[in-house]
Design a protein around this motif. Sequence first.
Motif, mmCIF file in Angstrom:
data_model
loop_
_atom_site.group_PDB
_atom_site.id
_atom_site.type_symbol
_atom_site.label_atom_id
_atom_site.label_comp_id
_atom_site.label_asym_id
_atom_site.label_seq_id
_atom_site.Cartn_x
_atom_site.Cartn_y
_atom_site.Cartn_z
ATOM 1 N N ALA A 15 24.891 8.188 17.890
ATOM 2 C CA ALA A 15 25.419 7.945 19.232
ATOM 3 C C ALA A 15 24.311 8.147 20.264
ATOM 4 O O ALA A 15 23.411 8.961 20.078
ATOM 5 N N THR A 16 24.410 7.414 21.341
ATOM 6 C CA THR A 16 23.479 7.546 22.453
ATOM 7 C C THR A 16 24.197 8.278 23.575
ATOM 8 O O THR A 16 25.339 7.956 23.904
ATOM 9 N N ILE A 17 23.507 9.250 24.159
ATOM 10 C CA ILE A 17 24.103 10.061 25.222
ATOM 11 C C ILE A 17 23.275 9.911 26.490
ATOM 12 O O ILE A 17 22.057 10.090 26.475
ATOM 13 N N VAL A 18 23.955 9.540 27.575
ATOM 14 C CA VAL A 18 23.316 9.446 28.883
ATOM 15 C C VAL A 18 24.213 10.147 29.897
ATOM 16 O O VAL A 18 25.405 10.331 29.667
ATOM 17 N N ARG A 19 23.622 10.536 30.998
ATOM 18 C CA ARG A 19 24.452 11.094 32.071
ATOM 19 C C ARG A 19 25.334 9.960 32.603
ATOM 20 O O ARG A 19 24.869 8.842 32.793
ATOM 21 N N ASN A 20 26.590 10.285 32.818
ATOM 22 C CA ASN A 20 27.553 9.287 33.269
ATOM 23 C C ASN A 20 27.175 8.790 34.667
ATOM 24 O O ASN A 20 26.715 9.563 35.509
ATOM 25 N N ARG A 21 27.399 7.503 34.914
ATOM 26 C CA ARG A 21 27.080 6.947 36.240
ATOM 27 C C ARG A 21 28.004 7.506 37.313
ATOM 28 O O ARG A 21 27.632 7.568 38.482
ATOM 29 N N CYS A 66 27.521 16.958 35.395
ATOM 30 C CA CYS A 66 28.085 17.619 34.204
ATOM 31 C C CYS A 66 28.806 16.628 33.292
ATOM 32 O O CYS A 66 29.456 17.038 32.328
ATOM 33 N N SER A 67 28.716 15.334 33.591
ATOM 34 C CA SER A 67 29.462 14.320 32.855
ATOM 35 C C SER A 67 28.517 13.387 32.088
ATOM 36 O O SER A 67 27.459 13.016 32.598
ATOM 37 N N PHE A 68 28.941 13.031 30.874
ATOM 38 C CA PHE A 68 28.117 12.196 29.999
ATOM 39 C C PHE A 68 28.901 11.013 29.467
ATOM 40 O O PHE A 68 30.118 11.065 29.319
ATOM 41 N N TRP A 69 28.156 9.957 29.153
ATOM 42 C CA TRP A 69 28.715 8.759 28.542
ATOM 43 C C TRP A 69 28.066 8.654 27.168
ATOM 44 O O TRP A 69 26.841 8.652 27.048
ATOM 45 N N ILE A 70 28.894 8.609 26.143
ATOM 46 C CA ILE A 70 28.411 8.591 24.762
ATOM 47 C C ILE A 70 28.823 7.253 24.144
ATOM 48 O O ILE A 70 30.008 6.929 24.114
ATOM 49 N N THR A 71 27.856 6.510 23.648
ATOM 50 C CA THR A 71 28.139 5.212 23.035
ATOM 51 C C THR A 71 27.685 5.215 21.576
ATOM 52 O O THR A 71 26.932 6.087 21.158
ATOM 53 N N GLY A 72 28.141 4.231 20.822
ATOM 54 C CA GLY A 72 27.743 4.106 19.422
ATOM 55 C C GLY A 72 28.534 4.997 18.487
ATOM 56 O O GLY A 72 28.067 5.342 17.404
ATOM 57 N N LEU A 73 29.752 5.377 18.883
ATOM 58 C CA LEU A 73 30.583 6.235 18.035
ATOM 59 C C LEU A 73 31.314 5.400 16.986
ATOM 60 O O LEU A 73 31.714 4.270 17.253
ATOM 61 N N PRO A 74 31.505 5.953 15.791
ATOM 62 C CA PRO A 74 32.212 5.218 14.733
ATOM 63 C C PRO A 74 33.634 4.843 15.152
ATOM 64 O O PRO A 74 34.245 5.498 16.004
ATOM 65 N N LEU A 75 34.167 3.818 14.517
ATOM 66 C CA LEU A 75 35.512 3.346 14.840
ATOM 67 C C LEU A 75 36.590 4.382 14.542
ATOM 68 O O LEU A 75 37.650 4.363 15.165
ATOM 69 N N ASP A 76 36.348 5.289 13.621
ATOM 70 C CA ASP A 76 37.353 6.304 13.293
ATOM 71 C C ASP A 76 37.160 7.603 14.085
ATOM 72 O O ASP A 76 37.747 8.625 13.759
ATOM 73 N N THR A 77 36.362 7.560 15.160
ATOM 74 C CA THR A 77 36.156 8.750 15.972
ATOM 75 C C THR A 77 37.462 9.194 16.607
ATOM 76 O O THR A 77 38.161 8.407 17.239
ATOM 77 N N ARG A 136 22.476 22.362 28.408
ATOM 78 C CA ARG A 136 22.162 22.693 26.999
ATOM 79 C C ARG A 136 22.554 21.536 26.079
ATOM 80 O O ARG A 136 21.796 21.148 25.196
ATOM 81 N N PHE A 137 23.747 21.006 26.294
ATOM 82 C CA PHE A 137 24.222 19.883 25.486
ATOM 83 C C PHE A 137 23.273 18.693 25.614
ATOM 84 O O PHE A 137 22.832 18.122 24.619
ATOM 85 N N TYR A 138 22.948 18.321 26.836
ATOM 86 C CA TYR A 138 22.101 17.156 27.073
ATOM 87 C C TYR A 138 20.710 17.356 26.473
ATOM 88 O O TYR A 138 20.166 16.455 25.832
ATOM 89 N N SER A 139 20.162 18.531 26.647
ATOM 90 C CA SER A 139 18.843 18.831 26.095
ATOM 91 C C SER A 139 18.842 18.725 24.570
ATOM 92 O O SER A 139 17.969 18.098 23.978
ATOM 93 N N ASP A 140 19.831 19.315 23.924
ATOM 94 C CA ASP A 140 19.913 19.282 22.459
ATOM 95 C C ASP A 140 20.085 17.866 21.935
ATOM 96 O O ASP A 140 19.397 17.447 21.010
ATOM 97 N N TYR A 141 21.009 17.120 22.494
ATOM 98 C CA TYR A 141 21.347 15.830 21.913
ATOM 99 C C TYR A 141 20.477 14.679 22.370
ATOM 100 O O TYR A 141 20.425 13.662 21.709
ATOM 101 N N THR A 142 19.764 14.827 23.474
ATOM 102 C CA THR A 142 18.851 13.744 23.820
ATOM 103 C C THR A 142 17.599 13.829 22.954
ATOM 104 O O THR A 142 16.914 12.834 22.753
ATOM 105 N N LEU A 143 17.305 15.005 22.413
ATOM 106 C CA LEU A 143 16.154 15.142 21.522
ATOM 107 C C LEU A 143 16.450 14.589 20.130
ATOM 108 O O LEU A 143 15.615 13.960 19.512
ATOM 109 N N LYS A 144 17.651 14.835 19.611
ATOM 110 C CA LYS A 144 17.927 14.434 18.230
ATOM 111 C C LYS A 144 19.068 13.441 18.094
ATOM 112 O O LYS A 144 19.369 13.030 16.975
ATOM 113 N N LYS A 145 19.705 13.067 19.163
ATOM 114 C CA LYS A 145 20.873 12.177 19.175
ATOM 115 C C LYS A 145 22.044 12.826 18.433
ATOM 116 O O LYS A 145 21.850 13.674 17.582
#
Length: 186
Positions: free
Chosen positions: A103-109, A26-37, A83-92
């Motif tokens: 941003a890139t979303i992967v399941r957290n290690r 149920c955990s994700f790692w999101i990279t590539g977020l803007p500096l003002d996130t 649902r979140f992973y399915s939606d955002y892995t298709l369109k980022k």
Amino acid sequence: GISPNYQGNWEDEENQSANIPPEKNCSFWITGLPLDTSYKKLLRHIRGYGRIYNSHINSPEWHDGMFTKAAKLTFVDLPAASRFYSDYTLKKLVLQDEPYLKATIVRNRIRVAEHALPPNHSRVLIITGSVSEVHPEILLEKFKRLFIYDVDSTFVSPVDENDHVTVEVRLGRYPCQADPAYTSMI
């Protein structure tokens, strides 16, 4: 392995990877977020999927060549996470203010299984009381004396005929933020 930057208790079972298959994570790692996130900016794009158990935004690691922010996001239950992973892995994930940065979303290690939280437990607190006592600044000052927190957003209702107001405080995490905040109020 544990990151040398990790400041939590790695011996706590809650902080260790769950023995579950990757698709139940149920955990994700999101990279590539803007500096003002901010928490508000990140979480507004994730509304409607389900309860968030934990969110944490990491600053860039300039010395390691990481020039964007990253975030860990954990949902309470697997259907919301799926649902979140399915939606955002298709369109980022694209933050509206930064259409050029995806941003890139992967399941957290570090795998996290579903949490068995009662339905009325969440990172969102709804507090009603006298307008002289229930105000976001007063509540957040009280919380600051008790623990470190991250605020997504706050909302204040109009004052009613009894001089009462309702304040909604959306924190970044359920454990170690919303839970102790709630406990401090009772």
